[in-house]
Design a protein around this motif. Structure first.
Motif, PDB file in Angstrom:
ATOM      1  N   GLN A 257     121.402  51.554  44.914  1.00  0.00           N
ATOM      2  CA  GLN A 257     120.752  52.810  45.301  1.00  0.00           C
ATOM      3  C   GLN A 257     119.921  52.624  46.567  1.00  0.00           C
ATOM      4  N   GLY A 260     122.197  52.505  49.489  1.00  0.00           N
ATOM      5  CA  GLY A 260     122.715  53.833  49.795  1.00  0.00           C
ATOM      6  C   GLY A 260     121.733  54.644  50.624  1.00  0.00           C
ATOM      7  N   GLN A 264     122.055  55.558  54.763  1.00  0.00           N
ATOM      8  CA  GLN A 264     122.008  56.940  55.220  1.00  0.00           C
ATOM      9  C   GLN A 264     120.977  57.093  56.334  1.00  0.00           C
ATOM     10  N   ARG A 295     127.540  55.132  51.082  1.00  0.00           N
ATOM     11  CA  ARG A 295     127.484  56.586  50.927  1.00  0.00           C
ATOM     12  C   ARG A 295     127.777  56.972  49.472  1.00  0.00           C
ATOM     13  N   TYR A 296     128.691  56.255  48.867  1.00  0.00           N
ATOM     14  CA  TYR A 296     128.994  56.489  47.450  1.00  0.00           C
ATOM     15  C   TYR A 296     127.759  56.218  46.595  1.00  0.00           C
ATOM     16  N   PHE A 298     124.682  56.363  47.558  1.00  0.00           N
ATOM     17  CA  PHE A 298     123.699  57.391  47.901  1.00  0.00           C
ATOM     18  C   PHE A 298     123.989  58.683  47.150  1.00  0.00           C
ATOM     19  N   LYS A 299     125.250  59.107  47.126  1.00  0.00           N
ATOM     20  CA  LYS A 299     125.638  60.344  46.451  1.00  0.00           C
ATOM     21  C   LYS A 299     125.455  60.207  44.936  1.00  0.00           C
ATOM     22  N   ARG A 300     125.798  59.034  44.400  1.00  0.00           N
ATOM     23  CA  ARG A 300     125.662  58.818  42.953  1.00  0.00           C
ATOM     24  C   ARG A 300     124.205  58.884  42.527  1.00  0.00           C
ATOM     25  N   ASN A 302     121.838  60.607  43.849  1.00  0.00           N
ATOM     26  CA  ASN A 302     121.252  61.920  44.033  1.00  0.00           C
ATOM     27  C   ASN A 302     121.994  63.046  43.309  1.00  0.00           C
ATOM     28  N   LYS A 303     122.853  62.656  42.360  1.00  0.00           N
ATOM     29  CA  LYS A 303     123.525  63.680  41.567  1.00  0.00           C
ATOM     30  C   LYS A 303     122.534  64.373  40.630  1.00  0.00           C
TER      31      LYS A 303
END
Length: 303
Positions: A257, A260, A264, A295-296, A298-300, A302-303
């Motif tokens: 995390q 990520g 960003q 990026r994956y 980061f997105k995971r 912030n879900k």
């Protein structure tokens, strides 16, 4: 509690006088101030010594040490030297172009004693834009309110990777010295060395009580030419953030995390500071695999 303030100083002749003034007029004085001059080439030392002399009556109970280095090795090295010399139960770092607000050290002392806080993160006000950090709205559900302005952070290894959580910017952390153990700043690093240091500190002290004082305690100057605001002529000048290199093979959720979020920020920094579309494209192409993987993460997160 005795409080040591450590100031790395390099070519801040325009600002160091005001920084020392902010310490001179604290409601509760620091017991020790350590200034490490990192081989400044301007008149920083002159203005530092002038300020200390001018405010001497306010510093009667403060031990002030000036360390003059013979070789420039960066703020991480300077802070490490300060840690070794610190005698206070509390340690904080203050950048040589920033200022504490009048009540900062007094409030810190009261909170850390009365609430048994081990690590306290402070709000900062950027100057002259008057932009306040952190913006807690996006991670407010991860906090436990103790008052309107004071919060506990139960899972700080998770919260530190929020894009809006600011730790290490403007040296906005106060810690009980015993929690630093043998952890030190990476040297010869110019990007994200602060968050890398504090993440390692928190990771090695998982039982530490961490708090956030959500009010402006530090005035952080937006100085043109500082490391976080410099422009680049070539994409190769943008080094990979130290934590991304450190944890690139880690399977730990919190490490991922952090990578990520930092990747960003690194990408956004590159897009803002590189001079042309060609340089930006070369940066993305060269770091494509790292950016996509992180990026994956980061997105995971912030879900």
């Amino acid at each position: 509690m005795k409080h040591t303030v450590i100031i790395p100083l390099y070519n801040k002749e325009e600002y160091i006088w005001d920084t020392i003034r902010s310490l001179a007029f604290q409601e509760k004085k620091a017991s020790q101030i350590i200034i490490i001059d990192d081989c400044s080439t301007d008149e920083s030392l002159f203005y530092l010594e002038d300020a200390i002399s001018f405010f001497a009556p306010q510093f009667l109970q403060t031990d002030i040490q000036i360390i003059e280095l013979k070789e420039n090795k960066g703020p991480g090295n300077a802070r490490n030297i300060g840690i070794e010399l610190a005698t206070g139960e509390l340690i904080s770092f203050l950048d040589a172009d920033d200022c504490y607000t009048f009540s900062c050290l007094s409030e810190v002392d009261s909170i850390m004693q009365n609430e048994n806080i081990d690590v306290l993160i402070l709000g900062i006000l950027l100057f002259p834009s008057e932009y306040y950090l952190p913006k807690i709205k996006s991670f407010e559900t991860e906090l436990v309110a103790l008052s309107d302005e004071l919060f506990l952070i139960p899972n700080v290894l998770h919260t530190i990777s929020s894009p809006d959580f600011i730790m290490g910017v403007g040296s906005n952390v106060v810690i009980r010295k015993k929690y630093l153990k043998h952890i030190r700043y990476e040297t010869n690093v110019s990007l994200n060395e602060g968050i890398d240091f504090w993440y390692r500190v928190l990771k090695s002290n998982k039982n530490a009580m961490v708090g956030l004082l959500n009010k402006a305690c530090i005035e952080v100057r937006e100085v043109k030419g500082s490391l976080s605001r410099q422009n680049y002529t070539n994409w190769k000048q943008l080094e990979i953030p130290v934590s991304v290199k450190r944890y690139q093979k880690s399977a730990n959720l919190y490490d991922q995390q952090l990578m990520g979020m930092l990747s960003q920020r690194w990408l956004e920094h590159a897009m803002e500071r590189l001079p042309s579309l060609r340089q930006k494209a070369l940066f993305v192409l060269h770091h494509f695999r790292t950016l996509i993987r992180n990026r994956y993460y980061f997105k995971r997160r912030n879900k």
